[in-house]
Design a protein around this motif. Structure first.
Motif, short mmCIF file in Angstrom:
data_model
loop_
_atom_site.label_atom_id
_atom_site.label_comp_id
_atom_site.label_asym_id
_atom_site.label_seq_id
_atom_site.Cartn_x
_atom_site.Cartn_y
_atom_site.Cartn_z
N THR A 70 0.84 -1.20 0.00
CA THR A 70 0.00 0.00 0.00
C THR A 70 0.88 1.24 0.00
OG1 THR A 70 -1.68 -1.18 1.26
CG2 THR A 70 -1.82 1.23 1.23
N ARG A 73 1.22 7.15 1.33
CA ARG A 73 0.22 8.21 1.42
C ARG A 73 -1.12 7.67 1.90
NH1 ARG A 73 -1.31 11.00 -4.12
NH2 ARG A 73 -1.96 8.83 -4.46
N ASP A 74 -1.51 6.49 1.39
CA ASP A 74 -2.78 5.91 1.80
C ASP A 74 -2.73 5.44 3.25
OD1 ASP A 74 -3.61 6.40 -0.75
OD2 ASP A 74 -3.36 4.32 -1.45
N ARG A 77 -3.10 8.48 5.42
CA ARG A 77 -4.47 8.98 5.35
C ARG A 77 -5.43 8.12 6.17
NH1 ARG A 77 -6.87 7.90 -0.21
NH2 ARG A 77 -6.88 5.83 0.77
N ASP A 78 -5.32 6.81 6.08
CA ASP A 78 -6.30 5.92 6.69
C ASP A 78 -5.97 5.54 8.12
OD1 ASP A 78 -7.59 5.96 4.25
OD2 ASP A 78 -6.61 4.12 3.52
#
Length: 429
Positions: A70, A73-74, A77-78
């Protein structure tokens, strides 16, 4: 045929037979097909259980592999941003337009408000009608405007109730504001019906704010419940007025509660209902969803010397009772029974140190005062010698914040309101 080979084969066969006899607990002459079938079933169950374990392990490995692939950045964010405090997120919005785009959407703010359920600090009066905020951690739990000067009203006003990140402030003649001090969003509530304006009770606060962030409701509706004295000459009969941000109107309940005087600013919310303490040591509840009220006795019965306050732990109504020897925390369980969650020593003996983080049990130099509290964690709030103390009743760890000393004009309870710093939204009314 070799005699030695025959002897070894015979000996091996007899040994296998002996082992089988020991394992089964019976001789070959007592062989039972039913017990052999039970053994086969047990083996089949063991194989199925091993297959389930392998499947679970395979899922975990696949999840780890997926996570490793993954983009960073994701992941930020999550898994990182929703768990950061509001004050930090407000600064991060200035990093770039991309970060601002990640932090600003309502869905992100809604999710962040659900991840933060621990008290960040308390509001209390610094001067008559002037509020101040004292956080446990100024960097993480601070707010932009601790004096609430963004509200469109001048002092004097008071912070009278809170619930999961929202505050209810009251000014003269039942003027109510609901706000989020972390984001400076606010809404002015319409005035209650005029026939409930009683001059002699204009300063009596018996309100409770009910706000339960819903997973599927982005509008995050709140309810303000106001208990009022029905008759001027009878001080033991109370009714309820309810304002809902969903309907944006006040309504008057048909429920009536006969009890002694409600204690000022003792209102809390838990599990979607409002609760207050009374001078006859009972707890009065009102549920806006079912339009029902009831009164139950407090946990300690006839103990006149104990101080007590109500609060919420993970959706359950709880009560902190402080005696000369211990802090006792109870939780309300059906049918209207109090379960003891913890009893913790509070007075240090000679040569003992104050309870520091990680020590057990925590102790205090003098008897603390219980405060209203709300948290998803098993934590209660206490006040001792200009210290705000958050006490985890399971791990016995302490959090502390220095607060300005008491003044002679400050009432024992009305000026301390807990606050949870979140991104909870306040929609205009």
């Amino acid at each position: 045929m070799d005699p030695q080979r025959c002897t070894r084969r015979d000996f091996s066969s007899s040994a296998d037979a002996s082992v089988e006899s020991v394992d089964t607990g019976e001789s070959q002459s007592e062989y039972c097909p039913c017990k052999m079938e039970m053994t086969i079933d047990q083996r089949r169950e063991e194989r199925e259980e091993r297959a389930k374990r392998r499947a679970r392990l395979k899922e975990e490995v696949n999840a780890i592999i997926k996570m490793s692939r993954t983009p960073l950045r994701d992941i930020v964010r999550d898994l990182v941003l929703p768990h950061l405090p509001v004050k930090t997120l407000l600064r991060f919005r200035a990093v770039s337009s991309e970060w601002k785009h990640l932090i600003s959407p309502p869905i992100f703010r809604h999710f962040q408000s659900r991840t933060h359920r621990t008290a960040s600090g308390i509001f209390r009066s610094l001067l008559p009608g002037v509020q101040g905020y004292f956080p446990f951690d100024p960097l993480a739990g601070g707010i932009p405007d601790p004096f609430l000067s963004f509200l469109p009203m001048s002092p004097p006003f008071a912070v009278i109730a809170s619930s999961n990140g929202l505050l209810c402030c009251a000014a003269f003649r039942n003027l109510y504001f609901v706000c989020n001090p972390s984001t400076s969003e606010w809404a002015r509530l319409p005035l209650p019906p005029e026939h409930l304006f009683l001059e002699e009770h204009a300063g009596f606060s018996v309100e409770a704010l009910v706000f339960e962030p819903s997973l599927h409701n982005l509008e995050e509706n709140y309810v303000l419940v106001r208990s009022y004295q029905i008759f001027d000459d009878i001080s033991c009969v109370y009714g309820f007025q309810i304002f809902s941000s969903e309907t944006r109107v006040w309504r008057t309940s048909s429920e009536v509660c006969a009890t002694e005087k409600f204690i000022e600013s003792s209102g809390v919310s838990a599990g979607g209902a409002a609760y207050w303490r009374t001078t006859m040591q009972t707890v009065v509840s009102y549920d806006p969803a079912t339009d029902s009220c009831c009164a139950i006795p407090w946990p300690l019965g006839d103990d006149p010397d104990a101080e007590w306050q109500l609060g919420e732990i993970n959706g359950r109504l709880c009560c902190t009772c402080v005696t000369d020897d211990a802090v006792q925390v109870y939780a309300l369980a059906p049918p209207d029974q109090w379960d003891l969650l913890a009893s913790i020593q509070i007075v240090a003996g000679e040569g003992e140190d104050d309870g520091e983080e990680g020590s057990a049990p925590p102790v205090f130099r003098r008897r603390p005062r219980p405060l209203r509290f709300q948290s998803r964690e098993p934590e209660v709030l206490l006040w001792e010698s200009e210290r705000l103390v958050g006490l985890d009743i399971v791990s016995r760890r302490l959090r502390e914040a220095y607060v300005a000393p008491d003044q002679p004009w400050i009432s024992p309870y009305a000026d301390y309101v807990p606050h949870i710093s979140t991104f909870a939204r306040v929609f205009p009314v």
